[in-house]
Design a protein around this motif. Structure first.
Motif, PDB file in Angstrom:
ATOM      1  N   PRO A   1       0.824  -1.208   0.000  1.00 19.15           N
ATOM      2  CA  PRO A   1       0.000   0.000   0.000  1.00 19.15           C
ATOM      3  C   PRO A   1       0.855   1.253   0.000  1.00 19.15           C
ATOM      4  CG  PRO A   1       0.141  -0.870   2.205  1.00 19.15           C
ATOM      5  CD  PRO A   1       0.894  -1.835   1.323  1.00 19.15           C
ATOM      6  N   PRO A   2       0.298   2.387  -0.394  1.00 18.19           N
ATOM      7  CA  PRO A   2       1.025   3.646  -0.238  1.00 18.19           C
ATOM      8  C   PRO A   2       1.157   3.996   1.232  1.00 18.19           C
ATOM      9  CG  PRO A   2      -1.234   4.048  -0.934  1.00 18.19           C
ATOM     10  CD  PRO A   2      -1.028   2.576  -1.011  1.00 18.19           C
ATOM     11  N   PRO A   3       2.168   4.769   1.598  1.00 14.09           N
ATOM     12  CA  PRO A   3       2.344   5.107   3.024  1.00 14.09           C
ATOM     13  C   PRO A   3       1.154   5.904   3.540  1.00 14.09           C
ATOM     14  CG  PRO A   3       3.787   6.430   1.623  1.00 14.09           C
ATOM     15  CD  PRO A   3       3.198   5.380   0.742  1.00 14.09           C
ATOM     16  N   PRO A   4       0.706   5.607   4.739  1.00 15.79           N
ATOM     17  CA  PRO A   4      -0.452   6.319   5.283  1.00 15.79           C
ATOM     18  C   PRO A   4      -0.062   7.715   5.733  1.00 15.79           C
ATOM     19  CG  PRO A   4       0.412   4.818   6.916  1.00 15.79           C
ATOM     20  CD  PRO A   4       1.224   4.596   5.661  1.00 15.79           C
ATOM     21  N   PRO A   5      -1.026   8.600   5.874  1.00  7.94           N
ATOM     22  CA  PRO A   5      -0.710   9.927   6.442  1.00  7.94           C
ATOM     23  C   PRO A   5      -0.332   9.787   7.918  1.00  7.94           C
ATOM     24  CG  PRO A   5      -3.077   9.651   6.175  1.00  7.94           C
ATOM     25  CD  PRO A   5      -2.442   8.482   5.506  1.00  7.94           C
TER      26      PRO A   5
ATOM     27  N   ALA B   1      -5.877   2.769   7.281  1.00 11.95           N
ATOM     28  CA  ALA B   1      -5.318   3.916   6.550  1.00 11.95           C
ATOM     29  C   ALA B   1      -4.565   3.491   5.306  1.00 11.95           C
ATOM     30  CB  ALA B   1      -4.394   4.712   7.472  1.00 11.95           C
ATOM     31  N   ALA B   2      -3.896   2.335   5.345  1.00 13.98           N
ATOM     32  CA  ALA B   2      -3.108   1.863   4.199  1.00 13.98           C
ATOM     33  C   ALA B   2      -3.322   0.361   4.049  1.00 13.98           C
ATOM     34  CB  ALA B   2      -1.626   2.194   4.390  1.00 13.98           C
ATOM     35  N   PRO B   3      -4.470  -0.061   3.522  1.00 12.27           N
ATOM     36  CA  PRO B   3      -4.759  -1.498   3.431  1.00 12.27           C
ATOM     37  C   PRO B   3      -3.900  -2.183   2.377  1.00 12.27           C
ATOM     38  CG  PRO B   3      -6.463  -0.236   2.320  1.00 12.27           C
ATOM     39  CD  PRO B   3      -5.560   0.773   2.986  1.00 12.27           C
ATOM     40  N   VAL B   4      -3.535  -3.409   2.658  1.00 11.41           N
ATOM     41  CA  VAL B   4      -2.807  -4.215   1.683  1.00 11.41           C
ATOM     42  C   VAL B   4      -3.777  -4.621   0.571  1.00 11.41           C
ATOM     43  CG1 VAL B   4      -1.427  -6.291   1.335  1.00 11.41           C
ATOM     44  CG2 VAL B   4      -1.288  -5.040   3.497  1.00 11.41           C
ATOM     45  N   ARG B   5      -3.343  -4.495  -0.660  1.00 13.06           N
ATOM     46  CA  ARG B   5      -4.213  -4.794  -1.805  1.00 13.06           C
ATOM     47  C   ARG B   5      -4.171  -6.295  -2.102  1.00 13.06           C
ATOM     48  NH1 ARG B   5      -1.131  -0.279  -3.557  1.00 13.06           N
ATOM     49  NH2 ARG B   5      -2.315   1.673  -3.544  1.00 13.06           N
ATOM     50  N   TRP B   6      -4.875  -7.069  -1.279  1.00 16.53           N
ATOM     51  CA  TRP B   6      -4.883  -8.515  -1.500  1.00 16.53           C
ATOM     52  C   TRP B   6      -5.572  -8.883  -2.806  1.00 16.53           C
ATOM     53  CZ3 TRP B   6      -1.521 -10.797   1.335  1.00 16.53           C
ATOM     54  CH2 TRP B   6      -1.274 -10.381   2.633  1.00 16.53           C
ATOM     55  N   ASP B   7      -6.452  -8.025  -3.290  1.00 16.54           N
ATOM     56  CA  ASP B   7      -7.095  -8.312  -4.577  1.00 16.54           C
ATOM     57  C   ASP B   7      -6.124  -8.233  -5.748  1.00 16.54           C
ATOM     58  OD1 ASP B   7      -9.606  -8.860  -3.627  1.00 16.54           O
ATOM     59  OD2 ASP B   7     -10.240  -6.769  -3.650  1.00 16.54           O
ATOM     60  N   GLY B   8      -4.900  -7.709  -5.502  1.00 17.00           N
ATOM     61  CA  GLY B   8      -3.909  -7.685  -6.572  1.00 17.00           C
ATOM     62  C   GLY B   8      -3.394  -9.060  -6.939  1.00 17.00           C
TER      63      GLY B   8
ATOM     64  N   SER C   1      -9.030   9.904   7.934  1.00 18.09           N
ATOM     65  CA  SER C   1      -7.900  10.798   7.663  1.00 18.09           C
ATOM     66  C   SER C   1      -7.181  10.438   6.372  1.00 18.09           C
ATOM     67  CB  SER C   1      -6.911  10.764   8.835  1.00 18.09           C
ATOM     68  OG  SER C   1      -6.342   9.466   8.960  1.00 18.09           O
ATOM     69  N   ALA C   2      -7.251   9.145   5.974  1.00 19.74           N
ATOM     70  CA  ALA C   2      -6.630   8.719   4.722  1.00 19.74           C
ATOM     71  C   ALA C   2      -7.536   8.924   3.519  1.00 19.74           C
ATOM     72  CB  ALA C   2      -6.224   7.253   4.810  1.00 19.74           C
ATOM     73  N   GLY C   3      -8.741   9.413   3.714  1.00 19.04           N
ATOM     74  CA  GLY C   3      -9.644   9.677   2.604  1.00 19.04           C
ATOM     75  C   GLY C   3     -10.479   8.489   2.180  1.00 19.04           C
ATOM     76  N   ARG C   4     -10.516   7.436   2.967  1.00 20.19           N
ATOM     77  CA  ARG C   4     -11.333   6.272   2.614  1.00 20.19           C
ATOM     78  C   ARG C   4     -12.774   6.506   3.051  1.00 20.19           C
ATOM     79  NH1 ARG C   4      -9.061   0.653   4.389  1.00 20.19           N
ATOM     80  NH2 ARG C   4     -10.616   0.034   2.843  1.00 20.19           N
ATOM     81  N   ARG C   5     -13.696   6.029   2.234  1.00 19.35           N
ATOM     82  CA  ARG C   5     -15.113   6.183   2.531  1.00 19.35           C
ATOM     83  C   ARG C   5     -15.691   4.870   3.049  1.00 19.35           C
ATOM     84  NH1 ARG C   5     -17.722   8.148  -2.892  1.00 19.35           N
ATOM     85  NH2 ARG C   5     -16.413   6.418  -3.612  1.00 19.35           N
ATOM     86  N   LEU C   6     -16.757   4.977   3.825  1.00 21.28           N
ATOM     87  CA  LEU C   6     -17.439   3.807   4.352  1.00 21.28           C
ATOM     88  C   LEU C   6     -18.328   3.218   3.262  1.00 21.28           C
ATOM     89  CD1 LEU C   6     -18.041   2.004   6.810  1.00 21.28           C
ATOM     90  CD2 LEU C   6     -19.923   3.549   7.366  1.00 21.28           C
ATOM     91  N   ARG C   7     -18.017   2.005   2.849  1.00 17.51           N
ATOM     92  CA  ARG C   7     -18.775   1.328   1.801  1.00 17.51           C
ATOM     93  C   ARG C   7     -19.737   0.313   2.422  1.00 17.51           C
ATOM     94  NH1 ARG C   7     -16.630   2.411  -3.187  1.00 17.51           N
ATOM     95  NH2 ARG C   7     -14.574   3.405  -3.178  1.00 17.51           N
TER      96      ARG C   7
END
Length: 594
Positions: A100-104, A305-312, A150-156
């Motif tokens: 993931p990208p580094p979190p804020p 804040a910086a989830p690992v992209r397991w779907d990759g 704070s990382a800009g993620r929305r609740l889905r």
């Protein structure tokens, strides 16, 4: 370019051969002895006789800045081409796609939530599990929410489903005293919480995303440490102010709480039941729980804040086979399943006694002999479906229709096998009673049937939601399994069998949890007292606080306080252990691993 372009442009235009024009344009003084006339003599020598080449040689080079020494060619560093690369840059690897990208920078709300989680873990989790798990999970979930925001993620919607499901599973320890459904609920709650943080949707994402908190433990600790150091350097005055305020509040609570407790016995009892019992002897254990809660909360916040992209992680489909090569083995398997299903329908419609007469088996033997084979047949069928989908033909609409028809028929026939297995388990339980092992494998078989239904629905409506639907069904099964109180069902079924003049195994029932006390309390004496004597002794010795006492344990204590057990002495030995001779079959698996 000259530093003063306005002065050069304001002077009269002269021919390029004129030395005055050249020097004035360059902004430099004439050199002595150059043959160029001085401006004070009032006359100029004939510049036309001077060759143009001579005048151009006298033009100094324009310098826009300080002289920079030239670097020799052999010292200049030029990137060498990589001889191993062909066709440009390589595609990004698996790790780069997952990383993931580094979190804020961690925010104050997340830090305080992590600290609250650690403090509650140290104070509440040392006395057992119960409602305290849910209490500790709430600030950890809030910290993850603040970090994600704070990382800009929305609740889905799916994130809300995983989060609510995980918190619902943590109610099982507060309701049930039995350890095995509680363990399943806690593990499932951790898996759903990890899925809520990572938002996975593919098969690898759902399988690996449920374990995603572990890779974030070290990164979360570093992230939190950097945040604490940065805020301590920027706000030393505020840190001191918070420390002083906390110390004053603690002193006031201790002093006045001690005064009120000594003044009123009822208040002292209430205060003692609400306050965690923290002693010096278990300090290392409390410190470990504090560190565990802190690391867990920081790992959850970092994952949010910086989830690992397991779907990759992508699984390439297998090489498609031709229609005949793919469909012929499955059609043969469908015919075999159909023959078995027809036989089961014949037995169900009245040939049961004839089958028992021809095979020479007792009803319990017939039921016991077939359940485990049918359970494994269901599991292997799911494996066959997964492999068949990997190598299924994918040429066009005709291939898709063939795949749906063959695999759909296999799923329908397997559902009949599931029903037959559950029917056999019902016969077996009716003959010998319900145990933990039997109710567990029956629940697993029922869940496999739900998975088959989901596969059928995916064949009709699409398989995009199938991984998450299977995960939801597993979590819902664990939740329902805990809510129905399996130990209570086991005790209730065995008590009902005893009311129908069947044998009852008191020794086995005494090994259940306190959830079985309400059902065992309905037995006649001396069976009731013999079955409950261990529970009364254990509950009397237990001194767990309110936050680590389950509702099942509290209800059992209330029942035994109202109607205490009687002492029957040696009369309890061997009571209720007689075999059920009417069936003429002695059960072989008397050992229960649970």
């Amino acid at each position: 370019m000259s530093d003063q372009p306005s002065d050069a442009s304001s002077r009269p235009e002269t021919s390029p051969e004129s030395g005055d024009a050249v020097e004035s344009a360059s902004g430099s003084a004439p050199e002595p002895g150059s043959g160029v006339a001085s401006g004070r003599s009032g006359r100029a020598e004939a510049p036309a006789k001077t060759p143009a080449r001579a005048s151009t040689r006298s033009v100094p080079p324009q310098n826009d800045g300080p002289d920079v020494p030239k670097v020799p060619a052999y010292l200049q560093k030029t990137p060498r081409p990589d001889v191993w690369l062909r066709g440009g840059q390589p595609p990004p690897g698996v790790l780069s796609r997952l990383r993931p990208p580094p979190p804020p920078a961690i925010g104050p709300a997340t830090l305080w939530s992590a600290f609250a989680t650690a403090l509650l873990s140290a104070l509440l989790l040392g006395d057992g599990v119960g409602l305290n798990l849910l209490i500790v999970a709430v600030p950890a979930a809030l910290g993850a929410f603040f970090a994600a925001r704070s990382a800009g993620r929305r609740l889905r919607p799916w994130t809300a489903v995983w989060a609510v499901g995980g918190l619902a599973l943590l109610t099982i320890p507060a309701l049930r005293e039995a350890g095995w459904p509680v363990f399943l609920a806690v593990v499932s709650a951790l898996a759903l919480g990890s899925l809520a943080l990572h938002g996975s949707r593919s098969w690898p994402g759902v399988l690996l995303g449920s374990l995603g908190l572990f890779p974030s433990a070290a990164a979360g600790a570093r992230w939190g440490w950097h945040g604490v150091r940065a805020r301590a350097d920027d706000s030393r005055g505020r840190v001191r102010s918070v420390a002083r305020t906390t110390a004053v509040a603690v002193v006031l609570l201790v002093v006045f709480g001690a005064l009120f407790a000594s003044a009123d016995a009822a208040f002292a009892e209430l205060l003692g039941s609400l306050t965690p019992d923290v002693s010096v002897g278990d300090s290392p254990w409390r410190v470990f729980l504090f560190a565990l809660g802190l690391l867990g909360a920081l790992a959850a916040a970092h994952s949010a804040a910086a989830p690992v992209r397991w779907d990759g992680i992508t699984v390439r489909p297998g090489k498609p086979r031709s229609r005949g090569e793919w469909a012929l083995p499955l059609i043969v398997l469908n015919l075999l399943f159909a023959a078995f299903v027809v036989l089961q329908l014949v037995v169900l419609l009245g040939g049961y006694d004839k089958v028992l007469e021809e095979t020479g088996l007792l009803p319990a033997e017939y039921a016991r002999q077939g359940f485990w084979q049918l359970l494994w047949a269901t599991v292997l069928t799911l494996v066959v479906i997964a492999l068949a989908l990997r190598w299924a033909p994918r040429g066009g609409p005709g291939d898709r229709t063939l795949v749906r028809s063959v695999l759909g028929a296999l799923c329908v026939l397997t559902l009949v096998v599931v029903a037959s297995a559950l029917r056999r388990m019902d016969l077996y339980v009716d003959a010998f009673g319900l145990t933990r092992l039997r109710i567990s494998v029956a629940a697993v078989e029922l869940w496999l049937g739900v998975v088959l239904v989901l596969i059928l629905a995916a064949g009709i409506f699409g398989a995009r939601l199938l991984p998450r639907a299977v995960a939801v069904s597993a979590a819902a099964g664990v939740l329902v399994f805990g809510l129905v109180s399996p130990d209570g069902l086991i005790a209730e079924q065995n008590v009902q069998r005893y009311g129908s003049d069947r044998a009852i195994d008191i020794d086995y029932l005494k090994g259940l949890s306190a959830d079985a006390v309400p059902a065992l309390n309905t037995l006649p004496e001396p069976l009731r007292s013999c079955a409950l004597e261990n529970f009364q002794r254990d509950l009397a010795a237990a001194d767990a606080p309110w936050y680590s006492t389950s509702w099942g344990e509290a209800r059992a204590q209330d029942i035994l306080e109202k109607n205490a057990v009687q002492n029957h002495g040696t009369e309890c030995y061997g009571l209720g252990q007689e075999a059920d001779e009417r069936e003429g079959y002695e059960e072989e698996d008397s050992y229960d691993p649970y």
